[in-house]
Design a protein around this motif. Structure first.
Motif, mmCIF file in Angstrom:
data_model
loop_
_atom_site.group_PDB
_atom_site.id
_atom_site.type_symbol
_atom_site.label_atom_id
_atom_site.label_comp_id
_atom_site.label_asym_id
_atom_site.label_seq_id
_atom_site.Cartn_x
_atom_site.Cartn_y
_atom_site.Cartn_z
ATOM 1 N N TYR A 511 39.677 40.491 88.568
ATOM 2 C CA TYR A 511 38.675 41.235 87.815
ATOM 3 C C TYR A 511 37.902 40.374 86.805
ATOM 4 O O TYR A 511 36.867 40.817 86.298
ATOM 5 N N LEU A 512 38.393 39.192 86.506
ATOM 6 C CA LEU A 512 37.764 38.345 85.499
ATOM 7 C C LEU A 512 36.994 37.204 86.157
ATOM 8 O O LEU A 512 37.463 36.600 87.123
ATOM 9 N N TYR A 513 35.820 36.932 85.625
ATOM 10 C CA TYR A 513 34.999 35.814 86.089
ATOM 11 C C TYR A 513 34.809 34.899 84.888
ATOM 12 O O TYR A 513 34.226 35.301 83.885
ATOM 13 N N ALA A 514 35.313 33.673 84.988
ATOM 14 C CA ALA A 514 35.242 32.757 83.858
ATOM 15 C C ALA A 514 34.951 31.347 84.348
ATOM 16 O O ALA A 514 35.425 30.933 85.410
ATOM 17 N N TYR A 515 34.168 30.617 83.566
ATOM 18 C CA TYR A 515 33.877 29.215 83.895
ATOM 19 C C TYR A 515 33.431 28.480 82.646
ATOM 20 O O TYR A 515 33.086 29.090 81.625
ATOM 21 N N GLU A 516 33.478 27.154 82.742
ATOM 22 C CA GLU A 516 33.028 26.292 81.656
ATOM 23 C C GLU A 516 31.853 25.446 82.133
ATOM 24 O O GLU A 516 31.796 25.036 83.296
ATOM 25 N N ARG A 517 30.947 25.167 81.220
ATOM 26 C CA ARG A 517 29.867 24.219 81.437
ATOM 27 C C ARG A 517 30.049 23.098 80.407
ATOM 28 O O ARG A 517 30.484 23.350 79.279
ATOM 29 N N ASP A 521 28.902 16.091 74.503
ATOM 30 C CA ASP A 521 29.897 16.672 73.599
ATOM 31 C C ASP A 521 29.934 18.196 73.633
ATOM 32 O O ASP A 521 30.801 18.808 73.013
ATOM 33 N N ASP A 522 28.993 18.822 74.309
ATOM 34 C CA ASP A 522 28.878 20.277 74.275
ATOM 35 C C ASP A 522 29.687 20.943 75.379
ATOM 36 O O ASP A 522 29.715 20.476 76.519
ATOM 37 N N ARG A 523 30.324 22.037 75.007
ATOM 38 C CA ARG A 523 31.081 22.850 75.953
ATOM 39 C C ARG A 523 30.657 24.308 75.803
ATOM 40 O O ARG A 523 30.493 24.806 74.696
ATOM 41 N N VAL A 524 30.488 24.984 76.938
ATOM 42 C CA VAL A 524 30.177 26.413 76.940
ATOM 43 C C VAL A 524 31.213 27.115 77.799
ATOM 44 O O VAL A 524 31.534 26.656 78.910
ATOM 45 N N LEU A 525 31.752 28.223 77.289
ATOM 46 C CA LEU A 525 32.698 29.057 78.029
ATOM 47 C C LEU A 525 32.043 30.403 78.290
ATOM 48 O O LEU A 525 31.528 31.039 77.371
ATOM 49 N N VAL A 526 32.048 30.834 79.546
ATOM 50 C CA VAL A 526 31.577 32.161 79.933
ATOM 51 C C VAL A 526 32.761 32.925 80.492
ATOM 52 O O VAL A 526 33.455 32.432 81.388
ATOM 53 N N VAL A 527 33.009 34.114 79.960
ATOM 54 C CA VAL A 527 34.110 34.930 80.472
ATOM 55 C C VAL A 527 33.645 36.376 80.523
ATOM 56 O O VAL A 527 33.064 36.894 79.567
ATOM 57 N N ALA A 528 33.860 37.013 81.668
ATOM 58 C CA ALA A 528 33.402 38.384 81.876
ATOM 59 C C ALA A 528 34.460 39.196 82.593
ATOM 60 O O ALA A 528 35.168 38.688 83.466
ATOM 61 N N ASN A 529 34.541 40.459 82.221
ATOM 62 C CA ASN A 529 35.391 41.423 82.899
ATOM 63 C C ASN A 529 34.495 42.250 83.813
ATOM 64 O O ASN A 529 33.749 43.106 83.349
ATOM 65 N N LEU A 530 34.534 41.989 85.101
ATOM 66 C CA LEU A 530 33.679 42.706 86.042
ATOM 67 C C LEU A 530 34.445 43.868 86.667
ATOM 68 O O LEU A 530 34.561 43.992 87.889
ATOM 69 N N ALA A 537 42.091 38.084 79.069
ATOM 70 C CA ALA A 537 41.752 36.766 79.616
ATOM 71 C C ALA A 537 42.580 35.710 78.898
ATOM 72 O O ALA A 537 42.475 35.537 77.685
ATOM 73 N N THR A 538 43.426 35.009 79.652
ATOM 74 C CA THR A 538 44.246 33.934 79.107
ATOM 75 C C THR A 538 43.622 32.610 79.513
ATOM 76 O O THR A 538 43.588 32.256 80.694
ATOM 77 N N LEU A 539 43.124 31.880 78.524
ATOM 78 C CA LEU A 539 42.382 30.651 78.787
ATOM 79 C C LEU A 539 42.949 29.503 77.978
ATOM 80 O O LEU A 539 43.464 29.697 76.868
ATOM 81 N N ASP A 540 42.849 28.305 78.530
ATOM 82 C CA ASP A 540 43.260 27.121 77.782
ATOM 83 C C ASP A 540 42.243 26.832 76.684
ATOM 84 O O ASP A 540 41.083 27.220 76.755
ATOM 85 N N GLY A 541 42.684 26.096 75.666
ATOM 86 C CA GLY A 541 41.768 25.707 74.601
ATOM 87 C C GLY A 541 41.903 26.581 73.382
ATOM 88 O O GLY A 541 42.672 27.555 73.362
ATOM 89 N N GLU A 566 36.927 44.254 77.083
ATOM 90 C CA GLU A 566 36.568 45.642 77.356
ATOM 91 C C GLU A 566 35.982 45.753 78.772
ATOM 92 O O GLU A 566 35.591 44.755 79.371
ATOM 93 N N PRO A 567 35.912 46.976 79.316
ATOM 94 C CA PRO A 567 35.291 47.125 80.637
ATOM 95 C C PRO A 567 33.874 46.555 80.659
ATOM 96 O O PRO A 567 33.072 46.806 79.756
ATOM 97 N N TRP A 568 33.589 45.746 81.670
ATOM 98 C CA TRP A 568 32.266 45.162 81.893
ATOM 99 C C TRP A 568 31.738 44.407 80.671
ATOM 100 O O TRP A 568 30.534 44.409 80.400
ATOM 101 N N SER A 569 32.633 43.758 79.972
ATOM 102 C CA SER A 569 32.214 42.935 78.831
ATOM 103 C C SER A 569 32.001 41.499 79.292
ATOM 104 O O SER A 569 32.623 41.032 80.256
ATOM 105 N N ALA A 570 31.099 40.811 78.612
ATOM 106 C CA ALA A 570 30.818 39.412 78.917
ATOM 107 C C ALA A 570 30.563 38.672 77.617
ATOM 108 O O ALA A 570 29.783 39.128 76.776
ATOM 109 N N HIS A 571 31.240 37.531 77.445
ATOM 110 C CA HIS A 571 31.123 36.750 76.223
ATOM 111 C C HIS A 571 30.789 35.300 76.570
ATOM 112 O O HIS A 571 31.284 34.751 77.565
#
Length: 580
Positions: A511-517, A521-530, A537-541, A566-571
């Motif tokens: 149910y979770l869609y997550a990835y890093e860009r 030096d820049d890092r972006v984390l996208v995590v969504a509950n679809l 969501a248990t993530l390293d870091g 939360e349902p259908w949340s995306a951060h």
């Protein structure tokens, strides 16, 4: 994949379209200026402020050429004329000037696998067997041992994309012509160099007029196996899938490289070329989009929008398994990470609305529309927004088959019902997956016909326009429109979004869609509950709320280092290594 200069070069060295967002206009359904119920170019000009407000960089204009409209303009009878339904060439020139004045670009839809049967080229070709343009199209006599017009006399047993055989008998000469789509869309014979150079001349004519590139319709179908062999029988009436004999055919790379030399070589740098390619693999796409090969900038692939097709095909849909979607999109991100480039899309004029297809267009309409947008737009590639997607437009509640207009849907319904299928079951499939879902008029406001037209629209407006419309969203900071606007701003502002490396996370989570860009030096984390249920969501870091860049719901909650979703949340979170 590790980040290095080869995988993610600096933004300054990257083509302009790596940080751009493209918006597709299907003009028939965008905005009508004269009350005839059909969208037109003056109507589009009148709504350009909407696109400027959204922040897109490029407009992809679906066909506005002269056409009998057997396939809503994808059957062209004159490549250098604007169809009167859409306006005039002067209207087009004014549109182009207005687009450029706003700092945007405009690309045309290039439809050169086939023409209309009313194009002068085909009119000449069918007039006699010895006409100079006879070989501009694919003509063949009846199958050996059959008389013309007999069942089974077609030269091959290929099945059309729009149902039925790919061959139609022409009574004038007693031979059959090939059409991979509708009978009014005969295929051009690209084996003939005269055909190719006539197409290139036409393309140069539009570029000289000021257009900024092309989206190329089913361009990987232009090279056929000249032997035109039969296919294995898979369809009804003894028909088979001829795709192996015309999809990504033997001379396709040669043709595209020739096109690049003849049309784009002297104009490189400012243009955008994207090829729609049914059935293309990532291995093929690496070749098509490798800059050193000088073919295309990017391709449209269909793998991810085929995952919910059931045993009976696209009109027999089944629920999407998110793990399959992650595997597919992740594979393309990795495959085109060091060579080539991805296009990113959920919707276009051929696909049902994503919020109804992969989201929840009921209780969590806004949340699911924005979550799906977040997941897609922050991948590595060029995002494409289809008209109304930025509003969260949904599939339409078609009451019966008489509400439909699309030739593909109508042909499928007739063929399936004639074969004994339950009409209501067939209609359910069409309601879910039919192309008319994408073609209902854009919902500008709550007035009758959604502000699209003062007349009777060519396709009924979705009844939910009374609350789902652009005017209701402009000043709402949490609206779907403003969430899309923020995603576009992130791509413009942050090199890590435009060109950063990609790493899929939580690949096995259902149910979770997550990835890093990552870039420098820049890092972006996208995590969504679809999904419609809360998830953790248990993530390293050591991500925290202080890293939050964008969210489609309230600020996320961290529980023992884990994110309560939360349902259908995306951060979206961002941090720099040196800032920690």
């Amino acid at each position: 994949m590790t980040l290095d200069q080869t995988v993610a070069p600096t933004l300054d060295a990257a083509p302009w379209w790596t940080s751009a967002v493209v918006y597709q206009v299907y003009p028939r359904s965008f905005a009508d200026s004269n009350g005839d119920g059909v969208g037109d170019l003056p109507g589009l000009i009148g709504r350009l402020d909407h696109l400027e407000r959204l922040g897109v960089d490029v407009i992809w204009l679906s066909p506005v050429y002269a056409s009998p409209h057997a396939d809503n303009g994808y059957d062209i009878s004159d490549y250098r004329a604007i169809d009167p339904a859409f306006g005039t060439l002067a209207d087009f020139d004014r549109l182009l000037a207005e687009v450029h004045a706003r700092g945007m670009k405009l690309i045309m839809d290039l439809v050169v696998n086939h023409t209309s049967d009313e194009h002068p080229w085909f009119v000449e070709s069918r007039s006699s067997k010895d006409n100079p343009k006879r070989d501009w199209y694919w003509w063949r006599p009846p199958r050996e041992g059959f008389e013309a017009g007999q069942p089974g006399a077609e030269p091959t047993n290929w099945e059309s994309f729009f149902s039925g055989p790919t061959w139609t008998l022409d009574e004038t000469t007693g031979e059959y012509y090939l059409h991979l789509f509708a009978p009014k869309q005969p295929d051009l014979n690209w084996e003939n160099p005269e055909v190719r150079h006539a197409v290139y001349e036409m393309m140069r004519w539009w570029l000289d007029r000021g257009v900024d590139g092309f989206r190329m319709d089913v361009i990987n179908l232009i090279s056929k196996d000249p032997a035109l062999p039969d296919a294995a029988t898979t369809g009804t009436g003894g028909l088979g899938d001829g795709f192996p004999h015309y999809g990504t055919g033997p001379r396709i790379h040669e043709f595209l490289q020739e096109m690049h030399r003849e049309v784009f070589e002297s104009r490189s740098g400012r243009l955008l070329t994207v090829g729609e390619m049914p059935g293309v693999t990532w291995e093929d796409a690496r070749l098509f989009t490798d800059p050193a090969r000088r073919e295309l900038d990017m391709v449209f692939q269909f793998e991810h929008v085929s995952l919910d097709h059931g045993p009976g095909g696209k009109f027999d849909p089944e629920p999407l398994d998110l793990r399959d979607l992650k595997a597919s999109l992740g594979r393309w991100q990795t495959a085109l990470g060091d060579v080539g480039w991805n296009s990113l899309y959920w919707n276009n004029h051929d696909q049902p609305r994503v919020v109804s297809r992969f989201g929840d267009d009921g209780e969590y309409w806004r949340e699911s529309a924005t979550a799906l947008a977040t997941v897609l737009h922050l991948h590595r590639g060029t995002p494409y927004v289809y008209q109304g997607e930025e509003l969260g437009m949904t599939n339409a509640p078609f009451a019966d088959v008489h509400d439909l207009r699309d030739v593909e849907s109508l042909n499928h319904y007739r063929e399936a019902v004639d074969a004994g299928a339950d009409p209501e079951a067939v209609l359910r499939g069409l309601r879910a997956m039919g192309r008319d879902n994408a073609r209902t008029p854009v919902q500008w406001d709550a007035t009758p016909n959604a502000g699209f037209t003062t007349g009777r629209p060519w396709l009924p407006v979705n009844p939910n326009h009374t609350w789902l419309n652009a005017q209701a969203q402009y000043d709402d900071p949490k609206s779907v429109f403003n969430h899309y606007r923020q995603l576009i701003e992130l791509r413009h502002a942050l090199p890590v979004i435009a060109r950063g490396d990609f790493r899929m996370l939580l690949a096995d989570e259902p149910y979770l869609y997550a990835y890093e860009r990552a870039l420098g030096d820049d890092r972006v984390l996208v995590v969504a509950n679809l999904s419609g249920t809360p998830q953790i969501a248990t993530l390293d870091g050591e991500w925290s709320t202080t890293d939050l860049l964008l969210s489609n719901v309230d600020e996320p909650s961290f529980v023992n280092g884990r994110i309560a979703m939360e349902p259908w949340s995306a951060h979206v979170f961002m941090r720099s290594i040196h800032s920690r």
